[in-house]
Design a protein around this motif. Structure first.
Motif, mmCIF file in Angstrom:
data_model
loop_
_atom_site.group_PDB
_atom_site.id
_atom_site.type_symbol
_atom_site.label_atom_id
_atom_site.label_comp_id
_atom_site.label_asym_id
_atom_site.label_seq_id
_atom_site.Cartn_x
_atom_site.Cartn_y
_atom_site.Cartn_z
ATOM 1 N N THR A 11 0.808 -1.171 -0.174
ATOM 2 C CA THR A 11 0.035 -0.092 0.082
ATOM 3 C C THR A 11 0.772 1.117 0.053
ATOM 4 N N ILE A 34 1.347 -6.099 4.752
ATOM 5 C CA ILE A 34 1.939 -6.825 5.751
ATOM 6 C C ILE A 34 2.069 -6.170 7.163
ATOM 7 N N GLY A 39 2.900 2.879 3.098
ATOM 8 C CA GLY A 39 4.457 2.500 2.411
ATOM 9 C C GLY A 39 5.444 3.340 3.221
ATOM 10 N N GLY A 45 10.408 7.376 5.411
ATOM 11 C CA GLY A 45 11.503 7.711 4.345
ATOM 12 C C GLY A 45 11.451 9.128 3.933
ATOM 13 N N ALA A 135 3.833 -4.688 -5.561
ATOM 14 C CA ALA A 135 4.461 -3.291 -5.107
ATOM 15 C C ALA A 135 4.812 -3.264 -3.655
ATOM 16 N N GLY A 137 7.924 -3.066 -2.608
ATOM 17 C CA GLY A 137 8.755 -2.078 -1.937
ATOM 18 C C GLY A 137 10.177 -3.002 -1.536
ATOM 19 N N TYR A 174 23.029 7.212 0.640
ATOM 20 C CA TYR A 174 22.312 8.330 0.898
ATOM 21 C C TYR A 174 21.531 8.326 2.279
ATOM 22 N N ILE A 175 21.147 7.206 2.519
ATOM 23 C CA ILE A 175 20.379 7.095 4.014
ATOM 24 C C ILE A 175 21.403 7.459 5.118
ATOM 25 N N PHE A 179 21.019 10.622 7.656
ATOM 26 C CA PHE A 179 20.993 10.349 9.145
ATOM 27 C C PHE A 179 22.066 11.048 9.953
ATOM 28 N N GLU A 268 8.288 -13.219 1.002
ATOM 29 C CA GLU A 268 7.170 -13.857 1.816
ATOM 30 C C GLU A 268 6.052 -14.200 0.757
ATOM 31 N N LEU A 269 6.250 -13.857 -0.551
ATOM 32 C CA LEU A 269 5.088 -14.012 -1.364
ATOM 33 C C LEU A 269 5.021 -15.282 -2.068
ATOM 34 N N CYS A 300 5.424 -3.125 -9.724
ATOM 35 C CA CYS A 300 5.803 -1.791 -10.064
ATOM 36 C C CYS A 300 6.640 -1.177 -8.753
ATOM 37 N N LEU A 310 13.282 5.022 -6.148
ATOM 38 C CA LEU A 310 12.851 6.490 -5.670
ATOM 39 C C LEU A 310 11.197 6.603 -5.871
ATOM 40 N N PRO A 312 9.513 9.090 -7.237
ATOM 41 C CA PRO A 312 8.775 9.479 -8.433
ATOM 42 C C PRO A 312 8.817 8.187 -9.616
HETATM 43 C C1 LIG Z 1 15.032 6.551 4.910
HETATM 44 C C2 LIG Z 1 14.742 6.498 3.281
HETATM 45 C C3 LIG Z 1 14.466 7.746 2.793
HETATM 46 C C4 LIG Z 1 14.212 7.865 1.258
HETATM 47 N N1 LIG Z 1 14.061 8.997 0.802
HETATM 48 C C5 LIG Z 1 13.739 9.337 -0.515
HETATM 49 C C6 LIG Z 1 13.739 10.757 -1.220
HETATM 50 O O1 LIG Z 1 14.109 11.476 -0.514
HETATM 51 N N2 LIG Z 1 13.205 10.608 -2.340
HETATM 52 C C7 LIG Z 1 12.779 9.555 -2.920
HETATM 53 O O2 LIG Z 1 12.564 9.675 -4.234
HETATM 54 N N3 LIG Z 1 12.851 8.436 -2.496
HETATM 55 C C8 LIG Z 1 13.382 8.053 -1.367
HETATM 56 N N4 LIG Z 1 13.350 7.094 -0.692
HETATM 57 C C9 LIG Z 1 12.690 5.771 -1.443
HETATM 58 C C10 LIG Z 1 11.328 5.718 -1.441
HETATM 59 O O3 LIG Z 1 10.599 5.864 -0.061
HETATM 60 C C11 LIG Z 1 10.640 4.513 -2.163
HETATM 61 O O4 LIG Z 1 11.165 4.526 -3.577
HETATM 62 C C12 LIG Z 1 9.189 4.337 -2.353
HETATM 63 O O5 LIG Z 1 8.642 4.439 -1.021
HETATM 64 C C13 LIG Z 1 8.961 3.233 -2.997
HETATM 65 O O6 LIG Z 1 7.497 2.924 -3.034
HETATM 66 P P1 LIG Z 1 6.792 1.696 -3.272
HETATM 67 O O7 LIG Z 1 5.184 2.103 -3.295
HETATM 68 O O8 LIG Z 1 7.543 0.893 -4.422
HETATM 69 O O9 LIG Z 1 7.189 0.832 -1.972
HETATM 70 P P2 LIG Z 1 6.929 1.240 -0.337
HETATM 71 O O10 LIG Z 1 6.692 2.667 -0.372
HETATM 72 O O11 LIG Z 1 8.102 0.495 0.150
HETATM 73 O O12 LIG Z 1 5.535 0.217 -0.159
HETATM 74 C C14 LIG Z 1 5.358 -1.159 -0.025
HETATM 75 C C15 LIG Z 1 4.678 -1.738 0.925
HETATM 76 O O13 LIG Z 1 4.407 -2.964 0.682
HETATM 77 C C16 LIG Z 1 4.316 -3.838 1.880
HETATM 78 N N5 LIG Z 1 4.820 -4.960 2.017
HETATM 79 C C17 LIG Z 1 6.012 -5.539 1.849
HETATM 80 N N6 LIG Z 1 5.931 -6.910 1.756
HETATM 81 C C18 LIG Z 1 4.674 -7.267 1.827
HETATM 82 C C19 LIG Z 1 3.878 -8.641 1.539
HETATM 83 N N7 LIG Z 1 4.603 -9.696 1.457
HETATM 84 N N8 LIG Z 1 2.517 -8.413 1.504
HETATM 85 C C20 LIG Z 1 1.902 -7.265 1.318
HETATM 86 N N9 LIG Z 1 2.619 -5.980 1.525
HETATM 87 C C21 LIG Z 1 3.855 -5.999 1.912
HETATM 88 C C22 LIG Z 1 5.161 -2.668 2.881
HETATM 89 O O14 LIG Z 1 4.775 -2.913 4.121
HETATM 90 C C23 LIG Z 1 5.022 -1.347 2.289
HETATM 91 O O15 LIG Z 1 3.781 -0.862 2.976
HETATM 92 C C24 LIG Z 1 13.788 6.602 0.722
HETATM 93 C C25 LIG Z 1 13.714 5.382 1.371
HETATM 94 C C26 LIG Z 1 14.105 5.561 2.603
HETATM 95 C C27 LIG Z 1 14.017 3.936 3.484
#
Ligand SMILES: Cc1cc2nc3c(=O)[nH]c(=O)nc-3n(C[C@H](O)[C@H](O)[C@H](O)COP(=O)(O)OP(=O)(O)OC[C@H]3O[C@@H](n4cnc5c(N)ncnc54)[C@H](O)[C@@H]3O)c2cc1C
Length: 445
Positions: A11, A34, A39, A45, A135, A137, A174-175, A179, A268-269, A300, A310, A312
């Motif tokens: 989500t 999960i 997210g 993040g 999706a 992450g 970068y993290i 930090f 886990e999937l 995705c 990232l 975007p």
């Molecule tokens: C500390 C930090 C700083 C960041 N700063 C930046 C920034 O400044 N700019 C930038 O562009 N990006 C940044 N990022 C990266 C950015 O956060 C990610 O690229 C973005 O959140 C990815 O989105 P997503 O929807 O793909 O995944 P996520 O946002 O990671 O969402 C994935 C979701 O899937 C859930 N999930 C995982 N496994 C399962 C499962 N088996 N079943 C069901 N659900 C599951 C997770 O709990 C989560 O809620 C940062 C990341 C971190 C960790």
């Protein structure tokens, strides 16, 4: 048995976008997480990190202007700063779920896994869907060393109760750098240990080296070409063992963070049950973001193998998946991707680094300078500003742009527009910008 048109795992930015677009197109959609909904970006993040940074920025600019108009004691109250970030993040799970439900999307919680290519199981219940979207992450890379359990992760950072006196970051990406800067300004003694010979390895050496020098001047210890071999708990502190110059060294610290990198969260999937092929970058997908082995399963965002992790990019990929599920036949096209390290000063880049230009056999020249004495930088008494632009020899097209400075991330956005529009460097410099702004500085690069 529940049956859907589209079932989405995750989500975050990507999962939510696909769910909403498919529901708006009249599909029967379900989504699962999960953990709590919402997210990484909004809760662990990009956004909370920038909220925490706001007080650091205010502190830094006041400190830099001390004696030039600012007076009195300036300090950061870190409890307030953390509470400020938590106030923003605390309502995200319930608001996200409410918003999805209002759009008719069925919301599940827990750990579901594939039974076969069209069936998943959740708490013993079977759910079927015509299409699936993964999706999920990324998660921190496992260090694989004794005592790894003592290392905290980026998610834990936002739950820190107190500012540690001493802190070690394993990994100068970068993290770790972001930090590290935050905690150094809060008064922690920060050490960053990196296995490579360059911190922020995806960024150009020029900007990365300038930021490294500035970070050292701030008081951050940076140890490169070093592997952490173990972490030991000694009373209520930790002993981090690391190799350097063929011998093992130790450092005592109050806490350790694993900032060594992130890997796709897909284990886990039970993807083997659905015959979905993966590699270390995530789920292997074609240009329509369908699994290369199962065309009704899409991936995705950070868990797909296609692009950089990232926010975007997650949105762009999610839009392609949603359009394909809604019958629009879209392929992923990614223009040059800007990325930034939100330290103070910021370090930003787009396109090729110089070493990538060499590797790609480009004929190029660079325009580069340390611009710390330029007006915009002097105006705010900022210590560092520099840039390197990589230009193709014959065309003068921009191959890459790299900036370190107080507003590097915004300046790089200008290059993102120019590169998307295929402008030459001269065409970008012909634009009339507001004066005196950081954007206008580009005319003098
Ligand atoms: C500390 C930090 C700083 C960041 N700063 C930046 C920034 O400044 N700019 C930038 O562009 N990006 C940044 N990022 C990266 C950015 O956060 C990610 O690229 C973005 O959140 C990815 O989105 P997503 O929807 O793909 O995944 P996520 O946002 O990671 O969402 C994935 C979701 O899937 C859930 N999930 C995982 N496994 C399962 C499962 N088996 N079943 C069901 N659900 C599951 C997770 O709990 C989560 O809620 C940062 C990341 C971190 C960790």
């Amino acid at each position: 048995m529940d049956k859907f048109d589209v079932f989405i795992f995750g989500t975050g930015t990507a999962g939510q976008l696909v769910a909403k677009e498919c529901a708006a197109a009249g599909k029967k959609v379900a989504i699962i997480d999960i953990r709590e909904y919402g997210g990484v970006c909004s809760q662990r993040g990009c956004d909370p990190k920038k909220l925490l940074l706001a007080s650091s920025e205010a502190f830094e600019s006041s400190k830099n202007m001390y004696g030039d108009g600012v007076t009195g004691e300036i300090e950061i109250n870190w409890q307030d700063a953390f509470n400020y970030a938590r106030r923003y993040t605390s309502n995200i799970p319930q608001n996200t779920e409410k918003n999805l439900k209002e759009k008719g999307i069925i919301c599940y919680h827990g750990k579901a896994s594939f039974k076969d290519a069209h069936t998943i199981t959740l708490d013993g219940q079977e759910i079927k869907s015509d299409h699936f979207v993964i999706a999920t992450g990324m998660q921190p890379l496992s260090l694989g060393i004794p005592g790894e359990k003592y290392a905290m992760t980026s998610g834990d950072f936002f739950n820190l109760k107190d500012i540690p006196e001493k802190v070690v970051f394993i990994g100068g990406g970068y993290i770790g750098m972001e930090f590290g800067h935050l905690l150094c300004r809060a008064g922690s003694k920060v050490t960053i240990i990196d296995k490579g010979n360059q911190i922020l390895s995806p960024f150009d050496e020029f900007t990365s080296n300038l930021l490294e020098e500035e970070s050292i001047k701030m008081g951050i210890q940076i140890i490169k070409n070093s592997q952490v071999s173990s972490i030991e708990k000694v009373n209520d502190r930790y002993l981090v063992h690391y190799s350097l110059d063929n011998s093992i060294h130790q450092i005592t610290t109050d806490c350790v963070f694993n900032t060594a990198g992130r890997v796709p969260s897909i284990e886990e999937l039970n993807l083997e049950q659905a015959n979905v092929v993966t590699n270390h970058d995530g789920i292997l997908v074609n240009s329509k973001l369908q699994s290369t082995s199962q065309s009704h399963i899409y991936a995705c965002g950070d868990s797909s193998s296609r692009s950089l992790p990232l926010t975007p990019l997650s949105s762009i990929e999610a839009k392609v998946v949603a359009d394909n599920l809604n019958g629009k036949n879209r392929k992923l096209k990614i223009p040059a991707i800007p990325s930034s390290v939100f330290t103070i000063p910021q370090c930003s880049g787009i396109g090729l680094t110089e070493s990538q230009a060499i590797e790609a056999n480009k004929t190029y020249h660079t325009v580069e300078s340390n611009a710390s004495d330029w007006f915009n930088n002097q105006r705010i008494n900022s210590p560092l500003y520099g840039y390197k632009i990589i230009l193709e020899n014959d065309s003068n097209k921009i191959l890459g742009a790299h900036i370190v400075g107080p507003e590097a991330a915004e300046q790089i956005n200008m290059f993102a527009v120019a590169m998307k529009a295929n402008m030459t460097f001269e065409e970008l410099k012909d634009v009339i910008f507001n004066y005196p702004t950081w954007g206008n500085d580009i005319k003098s690069f």
